[in-house]
Design an enzyme around this catalytic site. Structure first.
Site, PDB file in Angstrom:
ATOM      1  N   ASP A 152       0.841  -1.200   0.000  1.00  0.00           N
ATOM      2  CA  ASP A 152       0.000   0.000   0.000  1.00  0.00           C
ATOM      3  C   ASP A 152       0.877   1.251   0.000  1.00  0.00           C
ATOM      4  O   ASP A 152       2.041   1.210   0.393  1.00  0.00           O
ATOM      5  CB  ASP A 152      -0.882   0.024   1.257  1.00  0.00           C
TER       6      ASP A 152
HETATM    7  N1  URA Z   1      -1.242  -5.957   3.825  1.00  0.00           N
HETATM    8  C1  URA Z   1      -1.742  -4.709   3.849  1.00  0.00           C
HETATM    9  O1  URA Z   1      -2.791  -4.461   4.422  1.00  0.00           O
HETATM   10  N2  URA Z   1      -1.049  -3.747   3.212  1.00  0.00           N
HETATM   11  C2  URA Z   1       0.135  -3.944   2.598  1.00  0.00           C
HETATM   12  O2  URA Z   1       0.721  -3.013   2.066  1.00  0.00           O
HETATM   13  C3  URA Z   1       0.651  -5.260   2.587  1.00  0.00           C
HETATM   14  C4  URA Z   1      -0.057  -6.247   3.214  1.00  0.00           C
END
Ligand code: URA
Length: 244
Positions: free
Chosen positions: A105
């Site tokens: 993310d």
């Molecule tokens: N899980 C998440 O919620 N976000 C990420 O960036 C990676 C794994």
């Protein structure tokens, strides 16, 4: 290792200079191989190991590249975005077939692999291969023994199926907000949704390992490097690529 090829062929294969243009530019001293100005374009080079520059810019000549990036917050994992900077803005290698292995993310930091080896990418993400992803998580709330049991068993995050069993470690006895979570799946926002399901939302998320690869502590945020030979061996093993 790639076989050696003529220097002018490297340029023409990459679509940078035709063989005759290459000859002219080399005569002017604009081309170097491993730091040495090369004026004879018949010279044989190894595109996998020689560092070739043209007008002081390094050429990316390898067929396959494997990079470890230390992703900072604020960059999205996508090839192109109209509004945000992407992880590819951090990379000098502008080959168009480079992809991230999975996604982090925008606000997540840590290890992200980039490669143009589509087969490896696919294998590392395939649920069949159970490649572990290790996250260091700061949560809003204290993780209890009961929460740990739920995560270890598999938890309902609103999908058809609960998550697969995770490994969980509370990183500090005095601070149960700091948690290490190891999962083998890669569902959308998975870690955040797992902690949301416990009513302990994620405050920050950092990926410290991808499969057997540890984020290199020497790698500053926003920088990347090629995988070492040992790292290549271990990631190919994790991907069950027996040809390597
Ligand atoms: N899980 C998440 O919620 N976000 C990420 O960036 C990676 C794994």
């Amino acid at each position: 290792m790639a076989e050696t090829v003529r220097l002018d062929k490297v340029f023409s294969n990459l679509g940078i200079l035709s063989r005759s243009e290459c000859k002219k530019q080399a005569k002017k001293g604009f081309i170097t191989v491993n730091g040495e100005v090369v004026k004879e374009t018949e010279r044989k080079v190894n595109p996998d190991s020689d560092i070739i520059t043209y007008m002081d810019e390094v050429l990316y000549t390898k067929k396959y590249v494997y990079y470890m990036l230390n992703k900072p917050a604020g960059y999205i994992t996508a090839n192109d975005d109209r509004f945000s900077e992407t992880v590819f803005d951090l990379v000098m290698d502008k080959r168009t077939d480079l992809s991230a292995v999975g996604r982090l993310d925008k606000d997540t930091t840590g290890i992200l692999l980039l490669t143009n080896d589509g087969d490896l990418n696919h294998r590392l993400l395939s649920p069949k291969n159970h490649v572990e992803k290790t996250y260091d998580v700061l949560i809003d709330g204290a993780l209890t023994e009961n929460d740990v049991r739920k995560l270890e068993k598999g938890i309902d995050i609103g999908d058809e199926k609960p998550t697969l069993p995770a490994k969980v470690e509370i990183l500090s006895e005095t601070n149960p907000q700091n948690v290490r979570l190891i999962i083998t799946e890669g569902r959308f926002h998975q870690v955040k949704r797992m902690f949301d399901a416990l009513d302990k939302p994620v405050l920050s998320l950092h990926r410290s390992m991808f499969g057997p690869l540890k984020l290199d502590p020497e790698l500053e945020e926003g920088t990347y490097r090629e995988l070492t030979e040992d790292e290549m061996k271990s990631i190919m093993q994790a991907a069950k690529r027996e040809d390597y």
